[in-house]
Design a protein around this motif. Structure first.
Motif, PDB file in Angstrom:
ATOM      1  N   ASP A 184       0.830  -1.204   0.000  1.00  0.00           N
ATOM      2  CA  ASP A 184       0.000   0.000   0.000  1.00  0.00           C
ATOM      3  C   ASP A 184       0.861   1.248   0.000  1.00  0.00           C
ATOM      4  O   ASP A 184       0.599   2.201  -0.733  1.00  0.00           O
ATOM      5  CB  ASP A 184      -0.930   0.009   1.231  1.00  0.00           C
ATOM      6  N   LYS A 185       1.883   1.201   0.853  1.00  0.00           N
ATOM      7  CA  LYS A 185       2.777   2.365   0.942  1.00  0.00           C
ATOM      8  C   LYS A 185       3.432   2.628  -0.405  1.00  0.00           C
ATOM      9  O   LYS A 185       3.518   3.757  -0.868  1.00  0.00           O
ATOM     10  CB  LYS A 185       3.868   2.110   1.988  1.00  0.00           C
ATOM     11  N   LYS A 187       2.368   1.760  -3.323  1.00  0.00           N
ATOM     12  CA  LYS A 187       1.368   2.217  -4.276  1.00  0.00           C
ATOM     13  C   LYS A 187       1.090   3.708  -4.055  1.00  0.00           C
ATOM     14  O   LYS A 187       1.052   4.495  -5.001  1.00  0.00           O
ATOM     15  CB  LYS A 187       0.073   1.406  -4.104  1.00  0.00           C
ATOM     16  N   ALA A 188       0.933   4.064  -2.763  1.00  0.00           N
ATOM     17  CA  ALA A 188       0.671   5.465  -2.434  1.00  0.00           C
ATOM     18  C   ALA A 188       1.808   6.347  -2.915  1.00  0.00           C
ATOM     19  O   ALA A 188       1.583   7.401  -3.512  1.00  0.00           O
ATOM     20  CB  ALA A 188       0.488   5.607  -0.924  1.00  0.00           C
ATOM     21  N   ALA A 189       3.024   5.871  -2.685  1.00  0.00           N
ATOM     22  CA  ALA A 189       4.190   6.654  -3.106  1.00  0.00           C
ATOM     23  C   ALA A 189       4.200   6.813  -4.618  1.00  0.00           C
ATOM     24  O   ALA A 189       4.500   7.885  -5.142  1.00  0.00           O
ATOM     25  CB  ALA A 189       5.465   5.961  -2.634  1.00  0.00           C
ATOM     26  N   GLU A 190       3.839   5.735  -5.302  1.00  0.00           N
ATOM     27  CA  GLU A 190       3.809   5.784  -6.766  1.00  0.00           C
ATOM     28  C   GLU A 190       2.785   6.798  -7.253  1.00  0.00           C
ATOM     29  O   GLU A 190       3.044   7.592  -8.148  1.00  0.00           O
ATOM     30  CB  GLU A 190       3.444   4.411  -7.333  1.00  0.00           C
ATOM     31  N   GLU A 191       1.586   6.721  -6.629  1.00  0.00           N
ATOM     32  CA  GLU A 191       0.530   7.642  -7.020  1.00  0.00           C
ATOM     33  C   GLU A 191       0.952   9.091  -6.806  1.00  0.00           C
ATOM     34  O   GLU A 191       0.787   9.944  -7.667  1.00  0.00           O
ATOM     35  CB  GLU A 191      -0.747   7.350  -6.220  1.00  0.00           C
ATOM     36  N   LEU A 192       1.552   9.284  -5.626  1.00  0.00           N
ATOM     37  CA  LEU A 192       2.010  10.627  -5.285  1.00  0.00           C
ATOM     38  C   LEU A 192       2.996  11.113  -6.331  1.00  0.00           C
ATOM     39  O   LEU A 192       2.926  12.233  -6.825  1.00  0.00           O
ATOM     40  CB  LEU A 192       2.666  10.582  -3.901  1.00  0.00           C
ATOM     41  N   ASN A 193       3.911  10.210  -6.693  1.00  0.00           N
ATOM     42  CA  ASN A 193       4.917  10.528  -7.692  1.00  0.00           C
ATOM     43  C   ASN A 193       4.289  10.915  -9.010  1.00  0.00           C
ATOM     44  O   ASN A 193       4.672  11.900  -9.625  1.00  0.00           O
ATOM     45  CB  ASN A 193       5.806   9.306  -7.922  1.00  0.00           C
ATOM     46  N   GLU A 195       1.244  11.912  -9.608  1.00  0.00           N
ATOM     47  CA  GLU A 195       0.493  13.164  -9.502  1.00  0.00           C
ATOM     48  C   GLU A 195       1.424  14.353  -9.638  1.00  0.00           C
ATOM     49  O   GLU A 195       1.169  15.283 -10.392  1.00  0.00           O
ATOM     50  CB  GLU A 195      -0.223  13.243  -8.151  1.00  0.00           C
TER      51      GLU A 195
END
Lengths: 230, 134
Positions: A184-185, A187-193, A195
């Motif tokens: 999850d972390k 994935k979140a980091a990827e999404e943040l990246n 964005e």
């Protein structure tokens, strides 16, 4: 020594105290000594093999030399006969007869050596196979012992630290939960990246005037609505 | 190969993306406990003998086995031994274990790879066998 079945009996017996030897330590020592003895036997057999091989080579050389000698003397005898010197021919013939008897002796030595060599080689091979087999069996004993001692050390360690082995299902749950959390972390980091990437790209496009940077105006909206009606 | 050498090496190593934590358990036979990052509940125990390095991880205790399904579980474990890469099932006293044996000539990388594979196999094995466990 049928080690595996002995080990099976010992382990299945199950009445052993922790740390108690599975196979009598004395038996292991005897077994180890047998291996050492076999290795010494092989060493001795190899030493005699070397000397017998040398002896055989010497005999072979001698046999060749005598054969050459005989051939040469036969030539002399023929020449003496051709000259009609029967007395000389007889003298040479006696020499040949003597050489032939020597040849038989040396050929005998040579053949004996050959037989002896085959025998020694066979013995060495058999002993080597036996050692491999004994070592394999000894390894089984030692591995079993080692695993049991290691297990004892591990359980002592657990006992001392007051912790215990965790239930398998609980362990699995915890590990899975942590893996999910990590995923999850990530994935979140990827999404943040991504964005951030989109945003900065958009900014650049606006700066370059490729994308309209103005906010939508009331006039443009009105225009669009009018177009829709017509 | 010494447990101490392995311990020092692994403590400073990140391999295939995993970190390691090592502790030597002293006893009649020294055992190196290796904890792989992310698999803290399933430590791997290394013991070194004359001719092999044994890596063992404890799966479950006999008391955790659903006794009615025990025979079926043993069957499955026997059948799964070959498909499981590098590791095999076994039992030490009343503990079911998963283990791998390596030559004493193995490189550190081989050992590290073995340990990680063992952890991954252990998790998979427990997940696959939960139906047999209480």
């Amino acid at each position: 020594m049928k080690v595996l079945s002995k080990l099976m009996t010992a382990i299945r017996g199950g009445a052993r105290e922790a740390g108690e030897a599975i196979v009598d330590a004395n038996a292991v020592r005897i077994f180890e000594q047998e291996i050492v003895d076999s290795k010494n036997h092989i060493k001795k057999a190899k030493d005699s093999l070397t000397s017998v091989m040398a002896e055989k080579m010497q005999a072979a050389r001698k046999v060749d030399a005598i054969k050459n000698d005989i051939a040469a003397n036969e030539g002399y005898a023929e020449k003496a006969l051709a000259k009609g010197d029967e007395a000389l021919a007889l003298e040479v013939a006696q020499k040949i007869a003597q050489l032939e008897s020597e040849l038989v002796d040396h050929q005998g030595v040579h053949d004996n050596c050959a037989v002896h060599i085959e025998k020694l080689k066979g013995q060495i091979q058999a002993a080597e196979r036996q050692i491999v087999e004994n070592e394999r069996q000894l390894n089984m004993i030692k591995t079993t012992e080692s695993v049991h001692k290691a297990t004892a050390a591990i359980s002592d360690n657990f006992a001392q630290s007051g912790s215990k082995l965790v239930n398998a299902k609980e362990s699995l749950e915890r590990i899975k939960k942590r893996q999910e959390m990590r995923e999850d972390k990530l994935k979140a980091a990827e999404e943040l990246n991504s964005e951030n990437f989109d945003k900065s790209l958009n900014d650049k496009l606006k700066d370059a005037g490729i994308v309209d940077s103005s906010s939508p105006s009331a006039n443009a909206v009105l225009e669009r609505l009018k177009n829709k009606q017509s | 190969m010494q447990s101490q050498d392995l311990s020092l090496h692994f403590s400073n190593l990140t391999f295939e993306g995993y970190g390691f934590e090592c502790q030597i358990i002293q006893g009649e036979v020294d055992v190196l406990q290796v904890v792989v990052e992310g698999f803290e509940e399933l430590p791997v125990y290394l013991s070194i003998t004359e001719n092999q390095i044994l890596c063992i991880s404890y799966l479950w205790n006999e008391s955790e086995v659903d006794q009615e399904k025990r025979a079926e579980m043993l069957d499955v474990m026997l059948e799964m031994n070959i498909p499981m890469p590098l590791s095999s099932f076994s039992r030490i006293q009343d503990q079911y274990v998963i283990f791998g044996a390596l030559s004493t000539h193995s490189s550190f990388d081989d050992i590290a790879h073995e340990i990680i594979t063992l952890c991954e196999n252990a998790v998979e094995a427990i997940a696959a066998m939960t139906d047999f466990l209480n």
